[in-house]
Design an enzyme around this catalytic site. Structure first.
Site, short mmCIF file in Angstrom:
data_model
loop_
_atom_site.label_atom_id
_atom_site.label_comp_id
_atom_site.label_asym_id
_atom_site.label_seq_id
_atom_site.Cartn_x
_atom_site.Cartn_y
_atom_site.Cartn_z
N ARG A 56 0.84 -1.22 0.00
CA ARG A 56 0.00 0.00 0.00
C ARG A 56 0.86 1.26 0.00
NH1 ARG A 56 -4.10 -0.68 4.59
NH2 ARG A 56 -4.90 1.31 3.80
N ASN A 89 -7.46 7.85 6.63
CA ASN A 89 -6.59 7.28 5.60
C ASN A 89 -5.13 7.31 6.05
OD1 ASN A 89 -8.93 7.08 4.11
ND2 ASN A 89 -8.53 8.95 2.92
N ASP A 91 -2.72 7.11 3.60
CA ASP A 91 -1.93 7.65 2.48
C ASP A 91 -1.63 9.12 2.76
OD1 ASP A 91 -5.10 7.63 1.02
OD2 ASP A 91 -3.99 9.50 1.28
N HIS A 106 -5.57 7.21 12.18
CA HIS A 106 -5.26 5.78 12.08
C HIS A 106 -3.82 5.54 11.65
CE1 HIS A 106 -9.78 4.64 11.53
NE2 HIS A 106 -9.48 4.96 12.76
N CYS A 133 15.08 -0.46 15.43
CA CYS A 133 14.69 0.92 15.72
C CYS A 133 15.95 1.79 15.69
CB CYS A 133 14.05 0.99 17.11
SG CYS A 133 13.88 2.67 17.74
N THR A 173 -16.49 8.03 3.60
CA THR A 173 -16.32 7.02 4.65
C THR A 173 -17.64 6.29 4.87
OG1 THR A 173 -15.62 6.59 6.94
CG2 THR A 173 -16.68 8.73 6.50
N LEU A 199 -21.01 8.25 -2.27
CA LEU A 199 -21.75 7.76 -3.45
C LEU A 199 -23.13 7.27 -3.03
CD1 LEU A 199 -18.91 5.65 -5.14
CD2 LEU A 199 -19.62 8.00 -5.68
N GLU A 200 -23.24 6.95 -1.71
CA GLU A 200 -24.50 6.41 -1.17
C GLU A 200 -24.56 6.76 0.31
OE1 GLU A 200 -23.72 2.28 -1.92
OE2 GLU A 200 -22.32 2.13 -0.24
C1 BV8 Z 1 -10.69 1.39 19.19
C2 BV8 Z 1 -5.85 0.59 9.71
C3 BV8 Z 1 -10.65 1.36 21.53
C4 BV8 Z 1 -5.13 1.36 8.74
C5 BV8 Z 1 -8.14 0.71 10.37
C6 BV8 Z 1 -16.93 -4.79 18.18
C7 BV8 Z 1 -15.92 -5.73 18.19
C8 BV8 Z 1 -14.58 -5.36 18.11
C9 BV8 Z 1 -14.22 -4.03 18.00
C10 BV8 Z 1 -15.24 -3.12 17.97
C11 BV8 Z 1 -16.57 -3.47 18.07
N1 BV8 Z 1 -17.31 -2.34 18.01
C12 BV8 Z 1 -16.49 -1.28 17.88
C13 BV8 Z 1 -15.22 -1.75 17.88
C14 BV8 Z 1 -14.02 -0.97 17.77
C15 BV8 Z 1 -13.43 -1.06 16.36
C16 BV8 Z 1 -14.51 -0.96 15.31
O1 BV8 Z 1 -15.05 0.10 15.08
N2 BV8 Z 1 -14.81 -2.09 14.66
C17 BV8 Z 1 -15.88 -2.09 13.69
C18 BV8 Z 1 -15.44 -2.84 12.44
C19 BV8 Z 1 -17.12 -2.72 14.34
N3 BV8 Z 1 -12.59 0.10 16.30
C20 BV8 Z 1 -11.32 -0.01 16.74
O2 BV8 Z 1 -10.81 -1.04 17.10
C21 BV8 Z 1 -10.57 1.31 16.81
N4 BV8 Z 1 -9.96 1.39 18.09
O3 BV8 Z 1 -11.90 1.36 19.21
O4 BV8 Z 1 -9.94 1.42 20.31
C22 BV8 Z 1 -9.69 1.38 22.62
C23 BV8 Z 1 -10.12 1.90 23.80
C24 BV8 Z 1 -9.24 1.92 24.85
C25 BV8 Z 1 -7.95 1.45 24.68
C26 BV8 Z 1 -7.54 0.94 23.47
C27 BV8 Z 1 -8.40 0.90 22.42
C28 BV8 Z 1 -9.45 1.37 15.79
C29 BV8 Z 1 -10.03 1.50 14.41
C30 BV8 Z 1 -8.90 1.68 13.40
C31 BV8 Z 1 -8.68 0.38 12.72
N5 BV8 Z 1 -7.76 0.58 11.60
N6 BV8 Z 1 -7.27 0.68 9.40
C32 BV8 Z 1 -5.30 0.77 7.40
O5 BV8 Z 1 -5.03 -0.43 7.23
O6 BV8 Z 1 -5.70 1.55 6.54
S1 BV8 Z 1 -9.77 0.93 9.99
C33 BV8 Z 1 -9.99 0.97 8.31
O7 BV8 Z 1 -11.37 1.10 8.05
C34 BV8 Z 1 -9.40 2.19 7.66
O8 BV8 Z 1 -8.38 2.79 8.41
C35 BV8 Z 1 -10.53 3.15 7.55
O9 BV8 Z 1 -10.29 4.23 8.35
C36 BV8 Z 1 -11.64 2.46 8.18
C37 BV8 Z 1 -12.97 2.84 7.63
O10 BV8 Z 1 -13.01 2.59 6.28
P1 BV8 Z 1 -13.48 3.79 5.29
O11 BV8 Z 1 -12.41 4.78 5.24
O12 BV8 Z 1 -14.84 4.26 5.69
O13 BV8 Z 1 -13.52 3.00 3.92
P2 BV8 Z 1 -14.67 2.05 3.39
O14 BV8 Z 1 -14.10 1.25 2.27
O15 BV8 Z 1 -15.34 1.35 4.53
O16 BV8 Z 1 -15.74 3.08 2.82
C38 BV8 Z 1 -15.40 3.89 1.71
C39 BV8 Z 1 -16.59 4.82 1.49
O17 BV8 Z 1 -16.26 5.72 0.42
C40 BV8 Z 1 -17.85 4.09 1.08
O18 BV8 Z 1 -18.94 4.60 1.84
C41 BV8 Z 1 -18.03 4.46 -0.41
O19 BV8 Z 1 -19.39 4.58 -0.77
C42 BV8 Z 1 -17.35 5.79 -0.48
N7 BV8 Z 1 -16.77 6.13 -1.78
C43 BV8 Z 1 -16.12 5.30 -2.65
N8 BV8 Z 1 -15.71 6.01 -3.72
C44 BV8 Z 1 -16.10 7.30 -3.54
C45 BV8 Z 1 -16.76 7.38 -2.30
N9 BV8 Z 1 -17.28 8.53 -1.83
C46 BV8 Z 1 -17.14 9.63 -2.61
N10 BV8 Z 1 -16.50 9.63 -3.80
C47 BV8 Z 1 -15.97 8.48 -4.29
N11 BV8 Z 1 -15.37 8.50 -5.48
#
Ligand code: BV8
Length: 231
Positions: A56, A89, A91, A106, A133, A173, A199-200
């Site tokens: 990536r 993101n 990037d 992130h 490191c 997002t 987009l939606e």
């Molecule tokens: C935390 C790493 C707490 C980097 C990422 C239940 C079980 C287990 C965990 C959880 C749970 N409920 C909640 C959680 C917490 C968990 C979570 O939310 N899980 C979800 C899945 C349920 N969250 C975490 O663990 C976070 N940490 O909560 O810590 C804590 C508390 C105390 C002490 C310690 C910890 C950490 C979350 C970060 C994880 N890392 N990525 C990488 O590899 O890139 S997340 C990953 O998904 C990405 O980083 C990104 O940020 C994230 C979301 O994705 P999107 O950016 O939204 O992308 P996606 O493809 O989903 O959507 C794209 C959108 O764009 C779509 O809607 C599409 O329609 C649109 N689109 C497409 N093209 C276009 C467009 N829009 C406009 N124009 C276009 N052309």
């Protein structure tokens, strides 16, 4: 003078050619999240994870910022009030598009982190498991990425900014990952006007007062022109 807080996700970089996560052919279709975006996955197979981010990092270096990134940079440069980009993101397209106030909640592909002493340094294009490191010498370099279950960066400052927002815009997002998906609720509590660019409808689309549907390169550029002409 309005304070504008912007949250971006993978969708803003889609038109630059970077994969999103949840599209049919997206990153989570190609890899299991638990294998490449969790500390457990990294402990199990550091080579798989390091190579996932090497690929990536390489891809991100080969694409260009698009009109949406550039429009946000123009907004920051010309809007009288403050403009901050909080990006999910990893990037660097916002920075290469000209934005200066960018918060990588992130983490970032261009940064490496020492799991032993928390030193950070510019990541080489290709990292390997066991890289040393440069500060403490321990072989515990890792991508400076926030994995699931890890605390996103700068959360205190982010919640402060949301509390002072007059406009909150979420761009590209899906609203599936917390705490980022909860920011719109914080902004509404602060009385901000909330707009979703996608987009939606996202999973939290019903929380937004306004929706601008279409490719971000068009909808964000048009919105920035409107905001700047309003002054
Ligand atoms: C935390 C790493 C707490 C980097 C990422 C239940 C079980 C287990 C965990 C959880 C749970 N409920 C909640 C959680 C917490 C968990 C979570 O939310 N899980 C979800 C899945 C349920 N969250 C975490 O663990 C976070 N940490 O909560 O810590 C804590 C508390 C105390 C002490 C310690 C910890 C950490 C979350 C970060 C994880 N890392 N990525 C990488 O590899 O890139 S997340 C990953 O998904 C990405 O980083 C990104 O940020 C994230 C979301 O994705 P999107 O950016 O939204 O992308 P996606 O493809 O989903 O959507 C794209 C959108 O764009 C779509 O809607 C599409 O329609 C649109 N689109 C497409 N093209 C276009 C467009 N829009 C406009 N124009 C276009 N052309």
């Amino acid at each position: 003078m309005s304070n504008i807080v912007i949250l971006t996700g993978a969708g803003i970089s889609a038109e630059s050619g970077l994969d999103t996560f949840r599209a049919e052919d997206g990153l989570w279709a190609q890899h299991r999240v638990e294998d490449v975006a969790t500390p457990e996955g990294f402990a199990r197979d550091p080579g798989l994870v390091v190579n996932f981010y090497n690929a990536r990092r390489q891809q991100a270096s080969e694409v260009e910022p698009n009109a949406a990134h550039k429009a946000l940079a123009q907004l920051e440069a010309e809007h009288e009030g403050s403009v901050v980009v909080i990006t999910q993101n990893v990037d660097d397209l916002h920075e290469r598009g000209g934005s200066r106030k960018v918060m990588h909640m992130h983490g970032a592909l261009k940064s490496a982190l020492c799991a032993a002493c928390e030193h950070r340094w510019p990541a080489p294009m290709v990292m390997a498991p066991g890289d040393a490191c440069p500060s403490c010498g321990s072989p515990q370099a890792r991508p400076d990425i926030v994995w699931f279950g890890e605390m996103p960066y700068e959360m205190d400052l982010i919640f402060e900014l949301l509390g002072e927002a007059d406009i909150f815009a979420a761009i590209g997002t899906s609203g599936n990952v917390y705490p980022a998906a909860g920011f719109v609720a914080e902004a509404r509590r602060a009385g901000a006007h909330t707009i979703e660019f996608n987009l939606e409808r996202s999973s939290v689309g019903n929380m937004f007062e306004e929706h601008r549907t279409g490719p971000a390169s068009q909808t964000v550029a048009a919105w920035v022109d409107e905001v700047l002409s309003r002054g």
